[in-house]
Scaffold this active site. Sequence first.
Site, mmCIF file in Angstrom:
data_model
loop_
_atom_site.group_PDB
_atom_site.id
_atom_site.type_symbol
_atom_site.label_atom_id
_atom_site.label_comp_id
_atom_site.label_asym_id
_atom_site.label_seq_id
_atom_site.Cartn_x
_atom_site.Cartn_y
_atom_site.Cartn_z
ATOM 1 N N GLY A 1 0.488 -7.347 5.684
ATOM 2 C CA GLY A 1 1.056 -7.783 4.398
ATOM 3 C C GLY A 1 2.474 -8.269 4.595
ATOM 4 N N SER B 1 0.419 -3.726 8.874
ATOM 5 C CA SER B 1 1.296 -4.858 9.226
ATOM 6 C C SER B 1 0.832 -6.219 8.721
ATOM 7 C CB SER B 1 1.496 -4.967 10.753
ATOM 8 O OG SER B 1 2.400 -3.986 11.200
ATOM 9 N N VAL C 1 0.842 -1.209 0.000
ATOM 10 C CA VAL C 1 0.000 0.000 0.000
ATOM 11 C C VAL C 1 0.877 1.260 0.000
ATOM 12 C CG1 VAL C 1 -0.280 0.179 2.528
ATOM 13 C CG2 VAL C 1 -2.094 1.001 1.012
ATOM 14 N N ASP C 2 2.066 1.170 0.582
ATOM 15 C CA ASP C 2 3.014 2.297 0.593
ATOM 16 C C ASP C 2 3.354 2.686 -0.847
ATOM 17 O OD1 ASP C 2 6.241 2.736 2.330
ATOM 18 O OD2 ASP C 2 4.806 4.179 1.536
#
Length: 164
Positions: A117, A115, A31-32
Site C-alpha cells: 500500500g 508493504s 490496515v494499521d
Amino acid sequence: MIRVVQGDITNLHVGAIVNAANTALLGGGGVDGAIHRAAGPDLLTACKKIGGCPTGEARITPGFELAAKWVIHTVGPVWQGGAQGEADLLESCYTQSLDTALDHGIRSIAFPGISTGVYGYPKQEAARIALTVMRRYDDRFDEIIVCCFTSDDKAVYLALLDTE
Ligand code: APR
C-alpha cells in the site's frame, strides 16, 4: 492450507492477524489504522510498551477487541526501486511473523499485503515472495490466509497459485 480471501482482515476469526505496521508501532493509516480501530485503545497501550520494531522484524500483542486472539505486527520495507534489499526484508517479515506464530502455538494466521500500500511495493513481486514463504510453512499451520482488500489484489495471488 493456503487460502486467498477478499475482505477486511479485522473481521477474520483466526489465531493471529498480521499488521502492516511502521517502526514506531504507534498505529497509522491503511490496515494499521483499521486494526487499531477494531482492537480498541488497549492495542496502542500494548504497542507503546514494546517500543518499536525494526523493518523486517515482528512483534506480538493480544488482539483485544478483535475477532483474532493475537496481532503480529511486522514492518515491511518501503519500496525504493528494488536495489536496497527490499525483497530480503519483505521475505523476513513473512518468516518472522510465521515463526512468532509458531512460538505462540498459533495454528491459523492471516496476512494483508505487507508493504503493497503506502510503502509502494509492486504487488506481483510481493505476492510471489509471500507465497514462497507461506508454502515453506504450510504444513505447520491449519490455515494460512492471504486477506486481500481488493478483488484486483486477490486476482494477483490466484494467478500465482494457479501457475504452480
Ligand atoms: N484489511 C485487509 N487489507 C487491508 C485493509 C484491511 N482493513 N486496509 C488496507 N489493506 C491493504 C491495502 O490495500 C494494501 O494492499 O493492506 C495492504 C497494505 O497497505 P498499507 O496498510 O498501506 O501498509 P504498507 O504498504 O505496509 O504501509 C505501511 O502505512 O498505515 C501505515 O502505519 C502504517 O506506516 C505504515 C505504512
